[in-house]
Design a protein around this motif. Structure first.
Motif, PDB file in Angstrom:
ATOM      1  N   VAL A 108       1.633  -2.137  19.434  1.00 59.43           N
ATOM      2  CA  VAL A 108       0.751  -1.138  18.821  1.00 59.43           C
ATOM      3  C   VAL A 108      -0.683  -1.668  18.873  1.00 59.43           C
ATOM      4  CG1 VAL A 108       0.233   0.142  16.702  1.00 59.43           C
ATOM      5  CG2 VAL A 108       2.614  -0.393  17.291  1.00 59.43           C
ATOM      6  N   ASP A 109      -1.602  -0.866  19.388  1.00 56.31           N
ATOM      7  CA  ASP A 109      -2.989  -1.331  19.538  1.00 56.31           C
ATOM      8  C   ASP A 109      -3.783  -1.263  18.245  1.00 56.31           C
ATOM      9  OD1 ASP A 109      -2.983  -1.888  22.359  1.00 56.31           O
ATOM     10  OD2 ASP A 109      -2.717   0.270  22.638  1.00 56.31           O
ATOM     11  N   PHE A 110      -3.513  -0.211  17.449  1.00 59.61           N
ATOM     12  CA  PHE A 110      -4.308  -0.097  16.212  1.00 59.61           C
ATOM     13  C   PHE A 110      -3.590   0.739  15.166  1.00 59.61           C
ATOM     14  CE2 PHE A 110      -5.512   3.654  18.655  1.00 59.61           C
ATOM     15  CZ  PHE A 110      -5.594   4.654  17.690  1.00 59.61           C
ATOM     16  N   ILE A 111      -3.986   0.503  13.923  1.00 61.93           N
ATOM     17  CA  ILE A 111      -3.578   1.357  12.796  1.00 61.93           C
ATOM     18  C   ILE A 111      -4.853   2.048  12.315  1.00 61.93           C
ATOM     19  CG2 ILE A 111      -2.804   1.344  10.380  1.00 61.93           C
ATOM     20  CD1 ILE A 111      -1.282  -1.283  11.072  1.00 61.93           C
ATOM     21  N   ALA A 112      -4.753   3.344  12.021  1.00 60.00           N
ATOM     22  CA  ALA A 112      -5.885   4.049  11.411  1.00 60.00           C
ATOM     23  C   ALA A 112      -5.405   4.543  10.053  1.00 60.00           C
ATOM     24  CB  ALA A 112      -6.317   5.215  12.294  1.00 60.00           C
ATOM     25  N   SER A 113      -5.960   3.972   9.002  1.00 63.54           N
ATOM     26  CA  SER A 113      -5.413   4.216   7.666  1.00 63.54           C
ATOM     27  C   SER A 113      -6.378   4.992   6.773  1.00 63.54           C
ATOM     28  CB  SER A 113      -5.113   2.857   7.019  1.00 63.54           C
ATOM     29  OG  SER A 113      -4.890   3.029   5.640  1.00 63.54           O
ATOM     30  N   HIS A 114      -5.870   6.073   6.206  1.00 60.29           N
ATOM     31  CA  HIS A 114      -6.696   6.838   5.262  1.00 60.29           C
ATOM     32  C   HIS A 114      -6.835   6.138   3.926  1.00 60.29           C
ATOM     33  CE1 HIS A 114      -7.146   9.753   1.898  1.00 60.29           C
ATOM     34  NE2 HIS A 114      -8.132  10.166   2.649  1.00 60.29           N
ATOM     35  N   GLY A 115      -5.785   5.411   3.500  1.00 55.20           N
ATOM     36  CA  GLY A 115      -5.786   4.842   2.139  1.00 55.20           C
ATOM     37  C   GLY A 115      -5.384   5.915   1.136  1.00 55.20           C
ATOM     38  N   GLN A 116      -5.534   5.598  -0.135  1.00 52.64           N
ATOM     39  CA  GLN A 116      -5.191   6.550  -1.190  1.00 52.64           C
ATOM     40  C   GLN A 116      -6.465   6.971  -1.915  1.00 52.64           C
ATOM     41  OE1 GLN A 116      -2.048   7.879  -2.076  1.00 52.64           O
ATOM     42  NE2 GLN A 116      -3.473   9.210  -3.159  1.00 52.64           N
ATOM     43  N   THR A 117      -6.782   8.250  -1.853  1.00 51.08           N
ATOM     44  CA  THR A 117      -7.938   8.712  -2.626  1.00 51.08           C
ATOM     45  C   THR A 117      -7.595   8.568  -4.103  1.00 51.08           C
ATOM     46  OG1 THR A 117      -8.649  10.296  -0.953  1.00 51.08           O
ATOM     47  CG2 THR A 117      -9.371  10.725  -3.216  1.00 51.08           C
ATOM     48  N   ILE A 118      -8.474   7.904  -4.858  1.00 44.97           N
ATOM     49  CA  ILE A 118      -8.243   7.911  -6.314  1.00 44.97           C
ATOM     50  C   ILE A 118      -9.335   8.691  -7.049  1.00 44.97           C
ATOM     51  CG2 ILE A 118      -6.762   5.873  -6.458  1.00 44.97           C
ATOM     52  CD1 ILE A 118      -9.247   4.400  -7.584  1.00 44.97           C
ATOM     53  N   TYR A 119     -10.483   8.896  -6.397  1.00 43.71           N
ATOM     54  CA  TYR A 119     -11.501   9.740  -7.033  1.00 43.71           C
ATOM     55  C   TYR A 119     -12.410  10.317  -5.968  1.00 43.71           C
ATOM     56  CZ  TYR A 119     -13.924  11.526 -11.095  1.00 43.71           C
ATOM     57  OH  TYR A 119     -14.410  12.364 -12.064  1.00 43.71           O
ATOM     58  N   HIS A 120     -12.619  11.625  -6.056  1.00 36.77           N
ATOM     59  CA  HIS A 120     -13.513  12.287  -5.110  1.00 36.77           C
ATOM     60  C   HIS A 120     -14.598  12.984  -5.915  1.00 36.77           C
ATOM     61  CE1 HIS A 120     -14.822  14.040  -1.377  1.00 36.77           C
ATOM     62  NE2 HIS A 120     -14.770  15.254  -1.893  1.00 36.77           N
ATOM     63  N   ALA A 121     -15.849  12.561  -5.700  1.00 31.13           N
ATOM     64  CA  ALA A 121     -16.937  13.070  -6.544  1.00 31.13           C
ATOM     65  C   ALA A 121     -18.118  13.544  -5.713  1.00 31.13           C
ATOM     66  CB  ALA A 121     -17.380  11.984  -7.514  1.00 31.13           C
ATOM     67  N   PRO A 122     -18.000  14.749  -5.103  1.00 36.34           N
ATOM     68  CA  PRO A 122     -19.193  15.312  -4.468  1.00 36.34           C
ATOM     69  C   PRO A 122     -20.211  15.648  -5.555  1.00 36.34           C
ATOM     70  CG  PRO A 122     -17.419  16.939  -4.547  1.00 36.34           C
ATOM     71  CD  PRO A 122     -16.850  15.660  -5.073  1.00 36.34           C
ATOM     72  N   LYS A 123     -21.456  15.868  -5.135  1.00 39.41           N
ATOM     73  CA  LYS A 123     -22.509  16.178  -6.129  1.00 39.41           C
ATOM     74  C   LYS A 123     -22.126  17.386  -6.979  1.00 39.41           C
ATOM     75  CE  LYS A 123     -26.583  14.495  -3.750  1.00 39.41           C
ATOM     76  NZ  LYS A 123     -27.771  14.890  -2.998  1.00 39.41           N
ATOM     77  N   SER A 124     -21.418  18.352  -6.363  1.00 43.25           N
ATOM     78  CA  SER A 124     -21.048  19.566  -7.113  1.00 43.25           C
ATOM     79  C   SER A 124     -20.157  19.213  -8.304  1.00 43.25           C
ATOM     80  CB  SER A 124     -20.314  20.559  -6.214  1.00 43.25           C
ATOM     81  OG  SER A 124     -19.086  20.001  -5.766  1.00 43.25           O
ATOM     82  N   LEU A 125     -19.487  18.052  -8.241  1.00 39.03           N
ATOM     83  CA  LEU A 125     -18.636  17.651  -9.373  1.00 39.03           C
ATOM     84  C   LEU A 125     -19.423  16.804 -10.361  1.00 39.03           C
ATOM     85  CD1 LEU A 125     -15.418  17.526 -10.238  1.00 39.03           C
ATOM     86  CD2 LEU A 125     -15.782  15.108  -9.755  1.00 39.03           C
ATOM     87  N   HIS A 126     -20.112  15.741  -9.848  1.00 41.65           N
ATOM     88  CA  HIS A 126     -20.701  14.791 -10.816  1.00 41.65           C
ATOM     89  C   HIS A 126     -22.049  15.277 -11.361  1.00 41.65           C
ATOM     90  CE1 HIS A 126     -23.652  12.984  -8.071  1.00 41.65           C
ATOM     91  NE2 HIS A 126     -22.703  12.686  -7.201  1.00 41.65           N
ATOM     92  N   LYS A 127     -22.738  16.118 -10.576  1.00 47.57           N
ATOM     93  CA  LYS A 127     -23.987  16.756 -11.039  1.00 47.57           C
ATOM     94  C   LYS A 127     -25.031  15.761 -11.557  1.00 47.57           C
ATOM     95  CE  LYS A 127     -22.056  21.262 -12.229  1.00 47.57           C
ATOM     96  NZ  LYS A 127     -20.626  21.130 -12.027  1.00 47.57           N
ATOM     97  N   GLN A 128     -25.085  14.560 -10.974  1.00 48.77           N
ATOM     98  CA  GLN A 128     -26.097  13.587 -11.395  1.00 48.77           C
ATOM     99  C   GLN A 128     -27.071  13.420 -10.223  1.00 48.77           C
ATOM    100  OE1 GLN A 128     -24.347  10.122 -13.609  1.00 48.77           O
ATOM    101  NE2 GLN A 128     -22.436  11.084 -13.011  1.00 48.77           N
ATOM    102  N   ALA A 129     -28.264  13.978 -10.394  1.00 46.99           N
ATOM    103  CA  ALA A 129     -29.205  14.106  -9.277  1.00 46.99           C
ATOM    104  C   ALA A 129     -29.493  12.782  -8.579  1.00 46.99           C
ATOM    105  CB  ALA A 129     -30.499  14.734  -9.787  1.00 46.99           C
ATOM    106  N   GLU A 130     -29.485  11.678  -9.325  1.00 44.23           N
ATOM    107  CA  GLU A 130     -29.871  10.404  -8.698  1.00 44.23           C
ATOM    108  C   GLU A 130     -28.737   9.784  -7.869  1.00 44.23           C
ATOM    109  OE1 GLU A 130     -29.157  10.965 -11.825  1.00 44.23           O
ATOM    110  OE2 GLU A 130     -28.766   9.158 -13.007  1.00 44.23           O
ATOM    111  N   TYR A 131     -27.519  10.359  -7.955  1.00 44.19           N
ATOM    112  CA  TYR A 131     -26.385   9.796  -7.211  1.00 44.19           C
ATOM    113  C   TYR A 131     -26.001  10.685  -6.041  1.00 44.19           C
ATOM    114  CZ  TYR A 131     -25.646   6.259 -10.760  1.00 44.19           C
ATOM    115  OH  TYR A 131     -25.805   5.188 -11.575  1.00 44.19           O
ATOM    116  N   PRO A 132     -25.518  10.046  -4.952  1.00 50.48           N
ATOM    117  CA  PRO A 132     -25.123  10.823  -3.770  1.00 50.48           C
ATOM    118  C   PRO A 132     -23.710  11.403  -3.919  1.00 50.48           C
ATOM    119  CG  PRO A 132     -24.812   8.488  -3.342  1.00 50.48           C
ATOM    120  CD  PRO A 132     -25.380   8.595  -4.749  1.00 50.48           C
ATOM    121  N   ASN A 133     -23.268  12.125  -2.892  1.00 55.01           N
ATOM    122  CA  ASN A 133     -21.837  12.454  -2.797  1.00 55.01           C
ATOM    123  C   ASN A 133     -21.078  11.137  -2.775  1.00 55.01           C
ATOM    124  OD1 ASN A 133     -22.091  15.311  -2.468  1.00 55.01           O
ATOM    125  ND2 ASN A 133     -22.791  14.951  -0.358  1.00 55.01           N
TER     126      ASN A 133
END
Ligand SMILES: Nc1ncnc2c1ncn2[C@@H]1O[C@H](COP(=O)(O)OP(=O)(O)OP(=O)(O)O)[C@@H](O)[C@H]1O
Ligand SMILES: CC(=O)N[C@H]1[C@@H]2OC[C@@H](O2)[C@@H](O)[C@@H]1O[C@H](C)C(=O)O
Length: 393
Positions: A108-133
């Protein structure tokens, strides 16, 4: 030259590569493992799925992850431990799958791993202007590489954010490569924990491709089944079929501003949780609802939010191809057909893509691109090559 870089160089130059794609989604049902063969890159990729398996997670593991999953407040020690543990554990599961398929890790040449999402915080969720997606996937790639002895590419979503995106959906790269057909408007609809779709225009114009999350797929249905029926999900829609849709609650569930935001947009169980359902109940002035009616209403909510998005944004004659576990939820699929006046909704088997394997294949494709592709500009998405390299030695 450092021997890791030498071997990376050698693999990147191979005309044909064998890669493993890994996906562990928000439903936390198990690890999807796809063994693929690739020739070429970008729009000229020739791809073959050699093997696929989902190795289900045990209850104890699910509970451990649920302790930190999509929670604003979590035990930082648990997050740290799980990051290393999941990397190593996913490595063990790969070795089990390879042994079952009689494939040597060295082949096998490579593994491509997504991992486990434990938190997803786009700006629309966190709404803190100084922080990115922002988004966080754990299950560190170094542990996978050392455990399996295979070059590992992981943590794909950070680069997408760094390039101006929300870190998701990444499906568009694979959907464009595997799903486009000149002369046919197509929608590839994945109903996992969260529902997302890719619109592929008939004229093949990459600027017109739309790929976006839509809202809840199975996440609320699963959460209600866990809470009120002690079951992981509504197998074959039996619970939904035994209840009735509450129209007031449905209206309240659909009234969140997320549904009016322009695509592309992303979301997760951080927003669509049982707390969201409680808020909607209050809004609807609803005190009591039977658990069966709740599951029916949440199932209709999934279908209605998808249908509303499609009707408002995409050509009416588009052919729909579903994937993800939610494609097996007949209640949801029948509601969709009814709402869209669609005679038939296909699943991606009709395109020769195993609907359960699609997301794992996607990450294998992204790994192949990380090794020898070039950044691709699709729609409004950032043109970036994603993934970080981890070496066995
Ligand atoms: N026979 C079935 N009947 C009803 N629902 C089903 C059935 N089989 C699977 N599902 C649903 O599919 C879910 C698993 O879907 P899938 O594995 O696509 O999610 P995921 O990859 O974790 O999600 P995401 O794409 O959001 O990360 C289950 O939790 C369940 O809700
Ligand atoms: C942050 C994250 O893990 N998002 C997932 C989730 O599951 C479905 C939807 O939400 C999608 O946006 C994404 O996964 C797929 C594989 C994607 O990026 O296309």
């Amino acid at each position: 030259m450092n021997q890791n870089l030498q071997s990376l160089f050698r693999i990147a130059h191979k005309p044909e590569k064998i890669g493993i794609g890994l996906m562990s989604g928000t439903s936390l049902d198990g690890l999807d493992i796809a063994l693929c063969r690739f020739k070429g890159n970008g729009l000229n990729t020739a791809f073959e799925l050699l093997q696929f398996i989902t190795l289900p997670y045990e209850e104890h593991f699910k509970q451990e992850v649920h302790e930190v999953f999509s929670r604003r407040l979590a035990d930082l020690e648990k997050v740290t431990l799980l990051n290393a543990f999941i990397g190593n554990f996913h490595g063990e599961l790969i070795l089990q799958a390879l042994a079952k398929w009689d494939v040597k890790p060295a082949d096998v040449d490579f593994i491509a791993s997504h991992g486990q999402t434990i938190y997803h915080a786009p700006k629309s969720l966190h709404k803190q202007a100084e922080y990115p997606n922002a988004t966080l996937q754990i299950g560190d790639g170094d542990h996978l590489a050392v455990k399996t002895g295979i070059l590992t590419i992981s943590d794909f979503r950070q680069k997408h954010i760094a390039g101006g995106g929300e870190g998701a959906p990444l499906a568009l790269y694979g959907d464009v490569l595997l799903g486009s057909k000149p002369g046919e408007d197509r929608i590839l609809l994945n109903i996992g924990g969260i529902a997302n779709l890719t619109y592929l225009p008939a004229d093949g114009d990459l600027n017109k491709v739309i790929c976006t999350d839509i809202g809840p797929g199975n996440t609320l249905i699963d959460a209600a089944c866990r809470e009120y029926f002690d079951r992981p999900y509504d197998k074959d829609s039996l619970i939904a079929l035994s209840g009735n849709v509450n129209q007031d609650l449905l209206k309240a569930l659909l009234s969140h501003p997320f549904f009016k935001e322009k695509a592309p947009k992303t979301t997760g169980p951080e927003l669509f949780s049982l707390a969201y359902v409680e808020d909607a109940k209050q809004l609807a002035g609803l005190k009591d609802i039977s658990a069966e009616d709740l599951v029916s209403t949440l199932s209709e909510f999934t279908a209605k939010s998808i249908a509303d998005f499609i009707k408002a944004n995409l050509p009416a004659n588009s052919k729909i191809f579903t994937s993800g576990g939610g494609a097996k939820n007949q209640f949801v699929i029948n509601c969709l057909k009814h709402l869209l006046h669609a005679e038939s909704i296909f699943n991606t088997e009709a395109l020769d893509i195993d609907p359960d394997a699609k997301e794992a294949i996607l990450f294998a494709l992204l790994g192949n691109e990380a090794l020898s592709g070039e950044p691709m500009k699709i729609g409004t998405n950032p043109a970036v090559l994603m993934g970080k390299f981890s070496f066995p030695l």
